[in-house]
Motif scaffolding. Structure first.
Motif, mmCIF file in Angstrom:
data_model
loop_
_atom_site.group_PDB
_atom_site.id
_atom_site.type_symbol
_atom_site.label_atom_id
_atom_site.label_comp_id
_atom_site.label_asym_id
_atom_site.label_seq_id
_atom_site.Cartn_x
_atom_site.Cartn_y
_atom_site.Cartn_z
ATOM 1 N N UNK A 162 0.839 -1.205 0.000
ATOM 2 C CA UNK A 162 0.000 0.000 0.000
ATOM 3 C C UNK A 162 0.873 1.253 0.000
ATOM 4 N N UNK A 163 1.870 1.281 0.883
ATOM 5 C CA UNK A 163 2.765 2.437 0.974
ATOM 6 C C UNK A 163 3.513 2.645 -0.342
ATOM 7 N N UNK A 164 3.984 1.553 -0.944
ATOM 8 C CA UNK A 164 4.731 1.664 -2.195
ATOM 9 C C UNK A 164 3.834 2.174 -3.324
ATOM 10 N N UNK A 165 2.642 1.612 -3.451
ATOM 11 C CA UNK A 165 1.721 2.033 -4.507
ATOM 12 C C UNK A 165 1.306 3.492 -4.330
ATOM 13 N N UNK A 166 1.130 3.898 -3.081
ATOM 14 C CA UNK A 166 0.748 5.282 -2.819
ATOM 15 C C UNK A 166 1.884 6.238 -3.195
ATOM 16 N N UNK A 167 3.111 5.910 -2.813
ATOM 17 C CA UNK A 167 4.244 6.795 -3.090
ATOM 18 C C UNK A 167 4.521 6.904 -4.584
ATOM 19 N N UNK A 168 4.102 5.902 -5.350
ATOM 20 C CA UNK A 168 4.375 5.880 -6.789
ATOM 21 C C UNK A 168 3.214 6.418 -7.625
ATOM 22 N N UNK A 169 2.132 6.841 -6.972
ATOM 23 C CA UNK A 169 1.029 7.463 -7.689
ATOM 24 C C UNK A 169 -0.095 6.534 -8.109
ATOM 25 N N UNK A 170 -0.016 5.257 -7.742
ATOM 26 C CA UNK A 170 -1.082 4.321 -8.103
ATOM 27 C C UNK A 170 -2.298 4.491 -7.192
ATOM 28 N N UNK A 188 -8.456 11.410 -2.348
ATOM 29 C CA UNK A 188 -9.587 12.206 -2.833
ATOM 30 C C UNK A 188 -10.570 12.361 -1.680
ATOM 31 N N UNK A 189 -10.851 13.606 -1.322
ATOM 32 C CA UNK A 189 -11.768 13.895 -0.210
ATOM 33 C C UNK A 189 -11.367 13.128 1.055
ATOM 34 N N UNK A 190 -10.076 13.190 1.361
ATOM 35 C CA UNK A 190 -9.513 12.604 2.589
ATOM 36 C C UNK A 190 -9.603 11.078 2.625
ATOM 37 N N UNK A 191 -9.816 10.454 1.456
ATOM 38 C CA UNK A 191 -9.842 8.992 1.391
ATOM 39 C C UNK A 191 -8.840 8.511 0.338
ATOM 40 N N UNK A 192 -8.257 7.343 0.584
ATOM 41 C CA UNK A 192 -7.348 6.746 -0.387
ATOM 42 C C UNK A 192 -8.171 5.984 -1.428
ATOM 43 N N UNK A 193 -7.908 6.283 -2.703
ATOM 44 C CA UNK A 193 -8.622 5.624 -3.805
ATOM 45 C C UNK A 193 -7.615 5.270 -4.889
ATOM 46 N N UNK A 194 -8.037 4.412 -5.808
ATOM 47 C CA UNK A 194 -7.176 4.086 -6.943
ATOM 48 C C UNK A 194 -6.987 5.318 -7.820
#
Length: 226
Positions: free
Chosen positions: A60-68, A72-78
């Protein structure tokens, strides 16, 4: 402020994942999950990747740091990857690269030549396989050192933000034979001009990065319309 450490971190990120589960997830986000506004959590990532909870948090951390994964509106989304967003990224890349080349011309002496020679040989090697991701990564490994060579933290920081790995995966998914040939030609023209100390000759192809993408998209749309 962006530092040399940030440059090397960005350069190291320009690679496919050694973990096949993460690599599979990257492509699923680009090709299947793009634009889905479901809430993404480490638990969901672990379930999709068939990994344990600890792996899910790391992935999760890796995908988030890489832009995947985006916020949006304080929630993590694809992430949402569209042709329009890709064009905007490429327009920014074209602009930033042109600005770096203009600055390089003014500085007259930048320590980039040996690295570019090596990177150009690598691009030539991977281009034989016609794998879109390998070609896109090799091209970015040429452009990123050019940006870094002119010693402008502002340019480098913006370039790193515009070329996160998720964008490169999405971009590479459009690399058919024609588009690959165009982008390889542009990269080679830029490198050859720099190595020959003819920076002016590099500025024109740098400006064609975005135009090339637009032309290919128009051609594909025309073919689709029959």
């Amino acid at each position: 402020m962006t530092t040399a450490t940030d440059f090397f971190k960005a350069l190291d990120c320009l690679a496919a994942s050694a973990d096949p589960r993460i690599e599979s997830l990257r492509w699923k986000v680009i090709r299947e999950y793009s634009g889905l506004r479901e809430v993404v959590t480490p638990l969901l990532v672990s379930q999709i990747g068939a990994g344990d909870v600890e792996w899910g948090h790391l992935a999760f951390h890796e995908l988030r740091s890489q832009g995947f994964i985006e916020i949006v509106h304080a929630e993590f989304v694809w992430g949402n990857f569209t042709d329009q967003s890709m064009s905007l990224h490429l327009e920014s890349i074209s602009t930033l690269l042109t600005a770096a080349l203009v600055r390089m011309k003014a500085l007259k002496n930048t320590p980039v030549f040996d690295d570019l020679t090596y990177r150009q040989k690598e691009l030539h090697r991977v281009s034989k396989g016609l794998d879109g991701l390998s070609i896109a990564l090799a091209i970015q490994k040429i452009f990123l050192p050019i940006i870094a060579a002119v010693n402008s933290p502002v340019l480098l920081n913006e370039y790193i933000n515009q070329t996160k790995l998720a964008f490169i995966y999405h971009w590479s998914d459009h690399f058919n034979e024609t588009y690959s040939a165009h982008m390889i030609d542009i990269a080679n023209k830029i490198v050859d001009a720099i190595l020959n100390s003819e920076i002016d000759r590099a500025i024109v192809p740098a400006g064609e990065i975005w135009l090339c993408n637009t032309a290919i998209q128009d051609q594909q749309a025309s073919i689709a319309d029959g």
